[in-house]
Design a protein around this motif. Structure first.
Motif, PDB file in Angstrom:
ATOM      1  N   ALA A  76       0.818  -1.221   0.000  1.00 54.02           N
ATOM      2  CA  ALA A  76       0.000   0.000   0.000  1.00 54.02           C
ATOM      3  C   ALA A  76       0.848   1.265   0.000  1.00 54.02           C
ATOM      4  O   ALA A  76       0.462   2.280  -0.580  1.00 54.02           O
ATOM      5  N   LEU A 111       1.836   3.420  -3.186  1.00 51.21           N
ATOM      6  CA  LEU A 111       0.893   4.288  -3.885  1.00 51.21           C
ATOM      7  C   LEU A 111       1.297   5.755  -3.778  1.00 51.21           C
ATOM      8  O   LEU A 111       1.270   6.489  -4.765  1.00 51.21           O
ATOM      9  N   HIS A 121      -2.491  -5.481   2.513  1.00 47.38           N
ATOM     10  CA  HIS A 121      -2.966  -4.120   2.717  1.00 47.38           C
ATOM     11  C   HIS A 121      -2.836  -3.319   1.420  1.00 47.38           C
ATOM     12  O   HIS A 121      -1.828  -3.379   0.730  1.00 47.38           O
ATOM     13  N   GLY A 122      -3.891  -2.591   1.094  1.00 45.76           N
ATOM     14  CA  GLY A 122      -3.889  -1.776  -0.116  1.00 45.76           C
ATOM     15  C   GLY A 122      -4.767  -2.333  -1.205  1.00 45.76           C
ATOM     16  O   GLY A 122      -5.153  -1.616  -2.131  1.00 45.76           O
ATOM     17  N   HIS A 123      -5.128  -3.619  -1.096  1.00 41.90           N
ATOM     18  CA  HIS A 123      -5.930  -4.233  -2.145  1.00 41.90           C
ATOM     19  C   HIS A 123      -7.421  -3.910  -2.007  1.00 41.90           C
ATOM     20  O   HIS A 123      -8.201  -4.251  -2.897  1.00 41.90           O
ATOM     21  N   THR A 183      -9.836  -0.251   7.715  1.00 43.79           N
ATOM     22  CA  THR A 183      -8.383  -0.171   7.628  1.00 43.79           C
ATOM     23  C   THR A 183      -7.919   0.761   8.744  1.00 43.79           C
ATOM     24  O   THR A 183      -8.614   0.932   9.742  1.00 43.79           O
ATOM     25  N   LEU A 215      -2.910   4.046   6.456  1.00 43.81           N
ATOM     26  CA  LEU A 215      -3.103   3.397   5.162  1.00 43.81           C
ATOM     27  C   LEU A 215      -4.143   4.146   4.339  1.00 43.81           C
ATOM     28  O   LEU A 215      -4.002   4.288   3.120  1.00 43.81           O
ATOM     29  N   GLU A 255      -3.026   6.787   2.003  1.00 45.42           N
ATOM     30  CA  GLU A 255      -2.448   6.366   0.730  1.00 45.42           C
ATOM     31  C   GLU A 255      -3.499   6.354  -0.382  1.00 45.42           C
ATOM     32  O   GLU A 255      -3.156   6.312  -1.559  1.00 45.42           O
ATOM     33  N   TYR A 256      -4.782   6.389  -0.013  1.00 45.59           N
ATOM     34  CA  TYR A 256      -5.848   6.214  -0.987  1.00 45.59           C
ATOM     35  C   TYR A 256      -6.525   7.527  -1.362  1.00 45.59           C
ATOM     36  O   TYR A 256      -7.608   7.523  -1.951  1.00 45.59           O
TER      37      TYR A 256
END
Length: 309
Positions: free
Chosen positions: A107, A110, A231-233, A247, A251, A254-255
């Motif tokens: 993650a 990104l 993590h990140g998916h 989450t 994290l 990051e999105y």
């Protein structure tokens, strides 16, 4: 050097490689800067060593056999490794160039790590970054076994094995598509997840146990639409409107380029992130720069406010 399980030598394999690449012994001799008889001798010795016919000799020309072409594939693979060793030696000999291996959850590739790498290369373009991703257990193993120089992980860690620098703390948040009904709430609870499809991490992760068990304790059966293993998916599925996920806020930052929003989730847990390295390792100037820039990237991300109530 003799290759195990045969009497072939690296030099003989190198000569064969050049003959096949150049199409003749004469051209191979020129590429290797040796005589043509020396090339012929090496080829004959290799054939005798491995017990295979590598060339058919027809009217003063060599015609490679299928065995020769199949052997070339293995030779090319082996020599690619030698080429990498040569590059590593060149890096070590140059005081201005350095390959730094970073191990981190996927993650963080990104936003956080790319931002840190951009700033590292602004300081010195010669730094090259090798990224390894994996679970927190795998990250620790990469550091322990020398497969990565620096890692990003969470506490607890074994202080007998690792040294680290704290870089940020986080609590749980619920991640959902923008314009979702949760956007009107300050805090999301397990009751709120009733009727919502979940994008859920694999049951082996503690966060799954905490969140799903909290729902089951309250008599709510979780509707799991997608289960993921790293993590990140979850962000892509949430952005596509497949469901919501739980989450943590580091994290979630990051999105921010995805079509998602988040709110604090309770009951939750606290997570403490660190940049780590092998205990008693003396950090070079290059590694110190990487640690500093990763730390700074976390601090910049922390200053970016996500609404959490």
């Amino acid at each position: 050097m003799i290759i195990s399980a045969s009497a072939a030598t690296i030099r003989q394999l190198q000569v064969l490689r050049e003959v096949l690449r150049n199409g003749s012994e004469r051209q191979a001799a020129r590429a290797l800067r040796i005589s043509q008889p020396a090339v012929s001798q090496n080829v004959k010795q290799l054939e005798a060593a491995i017990g295979l016919t590598l060339f058919k000799r027809e009217t003063n020309r060599l015609v490679p056999t299928d065995a020769a072409w199949e052997l070339l594939q293995s030779i090319d693979l082996a020599f690619a490794g030698f080429d990498q060793i040569g590059k590593s030696i060149a890096f070590l000999k140059s005081s201005d160039t350095r390959v730094v291996s970073i191990a981190a959850p996927a993650a963080f590739s990104l936003k956080l790590i790319p931002e840190a790498v951009r700033r590292i290369q602004e300081l010195n373009r010669s730094y090259s970054i090798k990224l390894r991703t994996g679970s927190y257990q795998e990250i620790g193993d990469y550091i322990l076994h020398g497969k990565a120089d620096i890692g990003i992980s969470r506490l607890p860690l074994d202080e007998r094995i690792f040294e680290w620098r704290p870089v940020g703390s986080a609590v749980n948040v619920c991640l959902f598509p923008k314009a979702h009904r949760f956007a009107k709430k300050d805090v999301i609870t397990p009751e709120d997840l009733l009727g919502e499809a979940l994008i859920d991490i694999d049951p082996q992760f503690a966060s799954h146990q905490m969140n799903v068990n909290a729902m089951r304790y309250m008599g709510i059966h979780p509707d799991i639409a997608v289960e993921y293993d790293a993590h990140g998916h979850d962000a892509g599925f949430v952005a596509a409107g497949v469901g919501v996920s739980i989450t943590n806020e580091i994290l979630a930052k990051e999105y921010t380029d995805f079509n998602v929003d988040c709110r604090r989730f309770e009951p939750g847990a606290s997570y403490h992130y660190v940049v780590l390295w092998q205990k008693d390792r003396s950090l070079s100037a290059g590694l110190s720069i990487v640690v500093e820039q990763l730390t700074s990237a976390f601090l910049r991300a922390e200053s970016f406010s996500l609404r959490s109530g």
